[in-house]
Design a protein around this motif. Structure first.
Motif, PDB file in Angstrom:
ATOM      1  N   ILE A  64       0.833  -1.208   0.000  1.00  0.00           N
ATOM      2  CA  ILE A  64       0.000   0.000   0.000  1.00  0.00           C
ATOM      3  C   ILE A  64       0.866   1.256   0.000  1.00  0.00           C
ATOM      4  CG2 ILE A  64      -1.674   1.306   1.389  1.00  0.00           C
ATOM      5  CD1 ILE A  64      -2.498  -1.481   2.592  1.00  0.00           C
ATOM      6  N   VAL A  65       0.547   2.187  -0.898  1.00  0.00           N
ATOM      7  CA  VAL A  65       1.191   3.499  -0.878  1.00  0.00           C
ATOM      8  C   VAL A  65       0.121   4.578  -1.066  1.00  0.00           C
ATOM      9  CG1 VAL A  65       3.467   2.751  -1.666  1.00  0.00           C
ATOM     10  CG2 VAL A  65       1.726   3.351  -3.355  1.00  0.00           C
ATOM     11  N   GLY A  66       0.355   5.721  -0.454  1.00  0.00           N
ATOM     12  CA  GLY A  66      -0.597   6.820  -0.580  1.00  0.00           C
ATOM     13  C   GLY A  66      -0.158   8.020   0.228  1.00  0.00           C
ATOM     14  N   ARG A  67      -1.131   8.878   0.534  1.00  0.00           N
ATOM     15  CA  ARG A  67      -0.852  10.108   1.281  1.00  0.00           C
ATOM     16  C   ARG A  67      -1.594  10.120   2.602  1.00  0.00           C
ATOM     17  NH1 ARG A  67       2.053  14.083  -0.691  1.00  0.00           N
ATOM     18  NH2 ARG A  67       2.426  14.212  -2.939  1.00  0.00           N
ATOM     19  N   VAL A  68      -0.956  10.701   3.591  1.00  0.00           N
ATOM     20  CA  VAL A  68      -1.595  10.861   4.898  1.00  0.00           C
ATOM     21  C   VAL A  68      -2.736  11.871   4.772  1.00  0.00           C
ATOM     22  CG1 VAL A  68      -1.280  11.610   7.278  1.00  0.00           C
ATOM     23  CG2 VAL A  68       0.528  10.288   6.132  1.00  0.00           C
ATOM     24  N   ALA A  69      -3.930  11.423   5.211  1.00  0.00           N
ATOM     25  CA  ALA A  69      -5.110  12.295   5.170  1.00  0.00           C
ATOM     26  C   ALA A  69      -5.427  12.893   6.528  1.00  0.00           C
ATOM     27  CB  ALA A  69      -6.320  11.511   4.668  1.00  0.00           C
ATOM     28  N   ALA A  70      -5.040  12.195   7.605  1.00  0.00           N
ATOM     29  CA  ALA A  70      -5.289  12.682   8.966  1.00  0.00           C
ATOM     30  C   ALA A  70      -4.386  11.919   9.919  1.00  0.00           C
ATOM     31  CB  ALA A  70      -6.760  12.489   9.359  1.00  0.00           C
ATOM     32  N   VAL A  71      -4.085  12.539  11.061  1.00  0.00           N
ATOM     33  CA  VAL A  71      -3.274  11.876  12.086  1.00  0.00           C
ATOM     34  C   VAL A  71      -3.909  12.102  13.451  1.00  0.00           C
ATOM     35  CG1 VAL A  71      -1.110  12.077  10.801  1.00  0.00           C
ATOM     36  CG2 VAL A  71      -1.767  13.885  12.383  1.00  0.00           C
ATOM     37  N   GLY A  72      -3.700  11.116  14.339  1.00  0.00           N
ATOM     38  CA  GLY A  72      -4.163  11.263  15.711  1.00  0.00           C
ATOM     39  C   GLY A  72      -3.341  12.282  16.472  1.00  0.00           C
ATOM     40  N   ASN A  73      -3.865  12.747  17.600  1.00  0.00           N
ATOM     41  CA  ASN A  73      -3.200  13.843  18.317  1.00  0.00           C
ATOM     42  C   ASN A  73      -1.913  13.426  19.022  1.00  0.00           C
ATOM     43  OD1 ASN A  73      -4.315  12.424  20.435  1.00  0.00           O
ATOM     44  ND2 ASN A  73      -5.880  13.967  20.901  1.00  0.00           N
ATOM     45  N   HIS A  74      -1.591  12.129  19.077  1.00  0.00           N
ATOM     46  CA  HIS A  74      -0.329  11.682  19.654  1.00  0.00           C
ATOM     47  C   HIS A  74       0.683  11.263  18.594  1.00  0.00           C
ATOM     48  CE1 HIS A  74      -2.275  10.670  23.824  1.00  0.00           C
ATOM     49  NE2 HIS A  74      -2.191  11.974  23.578  1.00  0.00           N
ATOM     50  N   VAL A  75       0.330  11.381  17.332  1.00  0.00           N
ATOM     51  CA  VAL A  75       1.233  10.990  16.249  1.00  0.00           C
ATOM     52  C   VAL A  75       2.309  12.063  16.063  1.00  0.00           C
ATOM     53  CG1 VAL A  75       1.415  10.571  13.753  1.00  0.00           C
ATOM     54  CG2 VAL A  75      -0.475   9.575  15.061  1.00  0.00           C
ATOM     55  N   SER A  76       3.568  11.630  16.050  1.00  0.00           N
ATOM     56  CA  SER A  76       4.671  12.583  15.938  1.00  0.00           C
ATOM     57  C   SER A  76       5.498  12.389  14.665  1.00  0.00           C
ATOM     58  CB  SER A  76       5.596  12.455  17.147  1.00  0.00           C
ATOM     59  OG  SER A  76       6.097  11.125  17.255  1.00  0.00           O
ATOM     60  N   LYS A  77       5.411  11.222  14.045  1.00  0.00           N
ATOM     61  CA  LYS A  77       6.287  10.908  12.919  1.00  0.00           C
ATOM     62  C   LYS A  77       5.725  11.345  11.569  1.00  0.00           C
ATOM     63  CE  LYS A  77       7.801   6.710  12.754  1.00  0.00           C
ATOM     64  NZ  LYS A  77       7.758   5.225  12.829  1.00  0.00           N
ATOM     65  N   PHE A  78       4.437  11.588  11.499  1.00  0.00           N
ATOM     66  CA  PHE A  78       3.801  11.848  10.208  1.00  0.00           C
ATOM     67  C   PHE A  78       2.883  13.056  10.290  1.00  0.00           C
ATOM     68  CE2 PHE A  78       4.596   7.292  10.599  1.00  0.00           C
ATOM     69  CZ  PHE A  78       5.403   7.076   9.482  1.00  0.00           C
ATOM     70  N   LYS A  79       2.697  13.688   9.135  1.00  0.00           N
ATOM     71  CA  LYS A  79       1.776  14.821   9.046  1.00  0.00           C
ATOM     72  C   LYS A  79       0.937  14.687   7.779  1.00  0.00           C
ATOM     73  CE  LYS A  79       5.002  17.975   6.696  1.00  0.00           C
ATOM     74  NZ  LYS A  79       5.931  16.916   6.316  1.00  0.00           N
ATOM     75  N   VAL A  80      -0.147  15.392   7.736  1.00  0.00           N
ATOM     76  CA  VAL A  80      -1.036  15.357   6.578  1.00  0.00           C
ATOM     77  C   VAL A  80      -0.252  15.730   5.317  1.00  0.00           C
ATOM     78  CG1 VAL A  80      -3.058  16.426   5.495  1.00  0.00           C
ATOM     79  CG2 VAL A  80      -3.111  15.804   7.917  1.00  0.00           C
ATOM     80  N   GLY A  81      -0.429  14.931   4.255  1.00  0.00           N
ATOM     81  CA  GLY A  81       0.244  15.173   2.992  1.00  0.00           C
ATOM     82  C   GLY A  81       1.475  14.330   2.766  1.00  0.00           C
ATOM     83  N   ASP A  82       2.016  13.694   3.814  1.00  0.00           N
ATOM     84  CA  ASP A  82       3.212  12.865   3.647  1.00  0.00           C
ATOM     85  C   ASP A  82       2.925  11.676   2.734  1.00  0.00           C
ATOM     86  OD1 ASP A  82       4.670  14.463   5.335  1.00  0.00           O
ATOM     87  OD2 ASP A  82       4.628  13.080   7.042  1.00  0.00           O
ATOM     88  N   LEU A  83       3.929  11.303   1.926  1.00  0.00           N
ATOM     89  CA  LEU A  83       3.869  10.062   1.160  1.00  0.00           C
ATOM     90  C   LEU A  83       4.299   8.915   2.061  1.00  0.00           C
ATOM     91  CD1 LEU A  83       5.471  10.969  -2.300  1.00  0.00           C
ATOM     92  CD2 LEU A  83       3.059  10.509  -1.817  1.00  0.00           C
ATOM     93  N   VAL A  84       3.441   7.904   2.175  1.00  0.00           N
ATOM     94  CA  VAL A  84       3.697   6.815   3.117  1.00  0.00           C
ATOM     95  C   VAL A  84       3.331   5.474   2.493  1.00  0.00           C
ATOM     96  CG1 VAL A  84       3.389   8.241   5.176  1.00  0.00           C
ATOM     97  CG2 VAL A  84       1.404   7.062   4.162  1.00  0.00           C
ATOM     98  N   GLY A  85       3.746   4.427   3.187  1.00  0.00           N
ATOM     99  CA  GLY A  85       3.409   3.077   2.774  1.00  0.00           C
ATOM    100  C   GLY A  85       3.011   2.222   3.955  1.00  0.00           C
ATOM    101  N   VAL A  86       2.280   1.158   3.666  1.00  0.00           N
ATOM    102  CA  VAL A  86       1.937   0.137   4.658  1.00  0.00           C
ATOM    103  C   VAL A  86       2.191  -1.215   4.005  1.00  0.00           C
ATOM    104  CG1 VAL A  86       0.114  -0.914   6.067  1.00  0.00           C
ATOM    105  CG2 VAL A  86       0.194   1.580   5.762  1.00  0.00           C
ATOM    106  N   GLY A  87       2.923  -2.070   4.706  1.00  0.00           N
ATOM    107  CA  GLY A  87       3.225  -3.391   4.175  1.00  0.00           C
ATOM    108  C   GLY A  87       2.326  -4.466   4.761  1.00  0.00           C
TER     109      GLY A  87
END
Length: 349
Positions: A64-87
């Protein structure tokens, strides 16, 4: 939240358009708009119940690859708009020795990206053949490839790490002779990665017609495994052989090619067992026959960064969602060079 997806209601049913529900984004969650999802041979095994334990409806997909659409309030590594993957992993116990060493793939309570037990409805995970997914930040990966390569990056999340992990673990690199058995979805990645690591790479294929393709992927030599003379010329010469073939076959022919203390590692997962190897092929040269399962989250990130540095992506054919069933049949026939990837935007059409 309801999202468009593709999945199957039974082992003997085709994949079709579904609407599934994703959980709300929790404090440590990352919500991802999926751009592309690769098709893995494991998807076919699972959706058709060739491996035990499939829950239906089954929505496959763990590349899976795509863009971050939202993050929880304790998330520190990612922000909205980042290109990310899930294996292949979306959860694990996080406390066992395997998890503490970053080897979540070997955790006894590892949760797969689809068909894994979860508290979320319906009780098992739904994968990347969908337009959105919500994943704990621990299991989300950063993509550093150019955005134009994003579709071809997707298969790295399974095929890439499945081959990178054993090549790295068994020390593929300069001065090492490495064989890659099978030039398919896994094998073509193994050739590219082993070449980038600096090893002398020999590709094994049953088809003489694949010689040029294997060389183009980075193989230094190509051996047709049905040719006894070509095989004999490499006897007792390999430090390591990566066997990617997902069908039962004679392992002894390849074990005989290993040096003393050489290793052949299996990463292909056939639906029925291989014939048992002759023990003398192992004990007379202290050879090893091993297996390897994807990789943990830190190593998967390392693989993605390595591939970005060396401009490595999969060779793909991009398809629309309604072509998935045809892609499965073509995959069974080997009619693909070398991975299908779904354009997930087509799921809403």
């Amino acid at each position: 939240m309801p999202v468009h997806a593709y999945g199957a209601h039974a082992a003997d049913k085709p994949l079709e358009h579904l609407e599934i529900t994703r959980r709300a984004t929790g404090p440590h969650d990352v919500q991802i708009d999926i751009a592309y999802c690769g098709i893995c041979h494991s998807d076919l095994h699972q959706v058709r119940s060739e491996w035990a334990g499939t829950q239906y409806p089954c929505v496959p997909g763990h590349e899976i690859v795509g863009r971050v659409a939202a993050v929880g309030n304790h998330v520190s590594k990612f922000k909205v708009g980042d290109l990310v993957g899930v294996g292949c992993i979306v959860d694990s116990c996080q406390t066992c020795p395997d998890c503490e060493e970053g080897l979540e793939n070997y955790c006894d309570n590892m949760v797969g990206t689809y068909n894994g037990k979860t508290d979320d409805a319906p009780g098992w995970t739904m994968g990347g053949y969908s337009q959105q997914i919500v994943v704990h930040e621990r299991y989300v990966l950063t993509i550093r490839h150019p955005e134009a390569d994003l579709a071809a990056v997707a298969p790295l999340l399974c095929a890439g790490i499945t081959t990178y992990s054993p090549l790295r673990h068994w020390g593929a690199g300069p001065g090492k002779k490495v064989g890659v058995v099978g030039i398919g979805g896994l094998g073509h990645m193994g050739i590219k990665i082993a070449h980038a690591m600096g090893a002398h790479v020999v590709a094994f294929t049953t088809s003489d017609s694949k010689r040029a393709d294997a060389k183009a992927l980075g193989a230094d030599e190509v051996v047709v495994s049905r040719n006894a003379e070509e095989m004999a010329a490499h006897a007792k010469s390999f430090d390591f052989i990566l066997n990617t073939v997902a069908a039962p076959h004679d392992l002894d022919a390849f074990l005989a090619l290993l040096k003393r203390e050489g290793t052949m590692t299996l990463v292909g997962a056939p639906a029925t067992p291989h014939p048992s190897p002759n023990v003398f092929n192992l004990i007379l040269k202290r050879r090893s026959l091993a297996g390897s399962l994807i990789g943990g989250i830190p190593e998967t990130q390392e693989m993605l960064d390595f591939c970005a540095k060396h401009n490595i992506v999969a060779d793909i054919e991009l398809i629309r969602a309604e072509e998935i069933n045809t892609a499965y049949e073509r995959m069974l026939k080997g009619d693909i060079k070398y991975r299908f990837v779904i354009d997930n935007a087509s799921m809403a059409a």
